[in-house]
Design a protein around this motif. Sequence first.
Motif, PDB file in Angstrom:
ATOM      1  N   ILE A   1       0.858  -1.183   0.000  1.00 34.46           N
ATOM      2  CA  ILE A   1       0.000   0.000   0.000  1.00 34.46           C
ATOM      3  C   ILE A   1       0.893   1.232   0.000  1.00 34.46           C
ATOM      4  CG2 ILE A   1      -1.786   1.267   1.230  1.00 34.46           C
ATOM      5  CD1 ILE A   1      -2.745  -1.348   2.430  1.00 34.46           C
ATOM      6  N   TYR A   2       0.747   2.056  -1.016  1.00 36.27           N
ATOM      7  CA  TYR A   2       1.602   3.236  -1.152  1.00 36.27           C
ATOM      8  C   TYR A   2       1.041   4.453  -0.430  1.00 36.27           C
ATOM      9  CZ  TYR A   2       4.044   0.663  -4.844  1.00 36.27           C
ATOM     10  OH  TYR A   2       4.751  -0.274  -5.559  1.00 36.27           O
ATOM     11  N   GLY A   3      -0.234   4.425  -0.106  1.00 38.68           N
ATOM     12  CA  GLY A   3      -0.800   5.576   0.590  1.00 38.68           C
ATOM     13  C   GLY A   3      -2.261   5.377   0.913  1.00 38.68           C
ATOM     14  N   LEU A   4      -2.704   6.056   1.973  1.00 33.79           N
ATOM     15  CA  LEU A   4      -4.110   6.101   2.360  1.00 33.79           C
ATOM     16  C   LEU A   4      -4.608   7.528   2.185  1.00 33.79           C
ATOM     17  CD1 LEU A   4      -4.125   4.016   5.670  1.00 33.79           C
ATOM     18  CD2 LEU A   4      -5.098   3.337   3.471  1.00 33.79           C
ATOM     19  N   PHE A   5      -5.838   7.647   1.706  1.00 30.96           N
ATOM     20  CA  PHE A   5      -6.401   8.967   1.440  1.00 30.96           C
ATOM     21  C   PHE A   5      -7.817   9.027   2.004  1.00 30.96           C
ATOM     22  CE2 PHE A   5      -3.122   8.075  -1.573  1.00 30.96           C
ATOM     23  CZ  PHE A   5      -2.449   9.270  -1.737  1.00 30.96           C
ATOM     24  N   GLY A   6      -8.152  10.163   2.615  1.00 29.53           N
ATOM     25  CA  GLY A   6      -9.447  10.305   3.264  1.00 29.53           C
ATOM     26  C   GLY A   6     -10.133  11.603   2.902  1.00 29.53           C
TER      27      GLY A   6
ATOM     28  N   GLY B   1       5.626  -2.617   5.048  1.00 29.17           N
ATOM     29  CA  GLY B   1       6.530  -3.577   4.437  1.00 29.17           C
ATOM     30  C   GLY B   1       6.965  -4.672   5.388  1.00 29.17           C
ATOM     31  N   ALA B   2       6.006  -5.300   6.053  1.00 27.30           N
ATOM     32  CA  ALA B   2       6.320  -6.337   7.042  1.00 27.30           C
ATOM     33  C   ALA B   2       5.415  -7.540   6.844  1.00 27.30           C
ATOM     34  CB  ALA B   2       6.159  -5.777   8.457  1.00 27.30           C
ATOM     35  N   ARG B   3       5.743  -8.635   7.508  1.00 31.02           N
ATOM     36  CA  ARG B   3       4.908  -9.822   7.487  1.00 31.02           C
ATOM     37  C   ARG B   3       3.697  -9.617   8.402  1.00 31.02           C
ATOM     38  NH1 ARG B   3       7.129 -14.650   5.817  1.00 31.02           N
ATOM     39  NH2 ARG B   3       5.910 -15.770   7.380  1.00 31.02           N
TER      40      ARG B   3
ATOM     41  N   GLU C   1       9.373   8.592   5.305  1.00 33.18           N
ATOM     42  CA  GLU C   1       9.711   8.603   6.733  1.00 33.18           C
ATOM     43  C   GLU C   1       9.299   7.301   7.411  1.00 33.18           C
ATOM     44  OE1 GLU C   1       7.720  12.073   8.121  1.00 33.18           O
ATOM     45  OE2 GLU C   1       9.276  13.457   7.439  1.00 33.18           O
ATOM     46  N   ILE C   2       8.155   6.751   6.997  1.00 31.57           N
ATOM     47  CA  ILE C   2       7.699   5.481   7.580  1.00 31.57           C
ATOM     48  C   ILE C   2       8.684   4.367   7.245  1.00 31.57           C
ATOM     49  CG2 ILE C   2       5.918   3.687   7.429  1.00 31.57           C
ATOM     50  CD1 ILE C   2       3.905   6.066   7.006  1.00 31.57           C
ATOM     51  N   PHE C   3       9.056   4.242   5.974  1.00 37.66           N
ATOM     52  CA  PHE C   3       9.901   3.123   5.558  1.00 37.66           C
ATOM     53  C   PHE C   3      11.356   3.287   5.999  1.00 37.66           C
ATOM     54  CE2 PHE C   3       6.333   2.010   2.899  1.00 37.66           C
ATOM     55  CZ  PHE C   3       6.398   0.628   2.864  1.00 37.66           C
ATOM     56  N   SER C   4      11.747   4.514   6.332  1.00 36.60           N
ATOM     57  CA  SER C   4      13.127   4.743   6.781  1.00 36.60           C
ATOM     58  C   SER C   4      13.227   4.856   8.300  1.00 36.60           C
ATOM     59  CB  SER C   4      13.684   6.011   6.124  1.00 36.60           C
ATOM     60  OG  SER C   4      12.941   7.159   6.515  1.00 36.60           O
TER      61      SER C   4
END
Length: 221
Positions: free
Chosen positions: A62-67, A182-184, A134-137
């Motif tokens: 998932i690359y992004g959530l939008f609301g 990016g996790a199990r 920032e999340i993935f790093s």
Amino acid sequence: MPDAQRANLAAPPPPWMAEAVSRTLLRGQLLWRAGDAAQQFTWIESGLAKIVHTSAAGTEAIYGLFGPGDDLGSAAVLEQVRYPADAVASSTRLVIRQSLAAPVLAAAATDLVLGQAMRELLLRHTRILRQTIEIFSAGAVPQRLATLLLTLGERFGAHPVRAGRLLVPLRLSRAELAALVGARVETIIRIMSRWQREARVVTLPSGFLLRVELLRSIVQN
């Protein structure tokens, strides 16, 4: 949460949405598929959508959530390219507005107000992309997950229910959380179970209740 971040929850649609067509989708329905021509501006009135890429092996990222108050896919529209990933309704009910891009893009070439609105769209997309980076790093899975939840709190969180606790009214499965960091799935289940016992994050029928300082301590460590 700063007022500037809360304002997104009730942000008015951009000027070219005045005569847009309204659509309602149910959870799991596609707004578009990867490879479709980006020919419409899309703005979310209510509900939640996600941008998803599924690998040949069936793994979802998932690359992004939008609301509410977010525009969706506008970067591809402005670049006049095809959508790079699927857009999927991820709430029980998603209400969007869509407007054909061609006449808007033509008018923006000479209309200063429209041109400025287009630049603001790109700035919003840049901010969301920066948050994803920032999340993935952020480090190991616990740091990434804590960063994700705090980011969702900043973007979508309701008023604090009491000091230091923030309600995030988003219903996300463990699989969706895993795809966002990016996790199990099994790893996310273990972490969320531990955090539930420690009262760092409480999973509710309506979303998540965050102990903000406790999650920040995970990110900082």
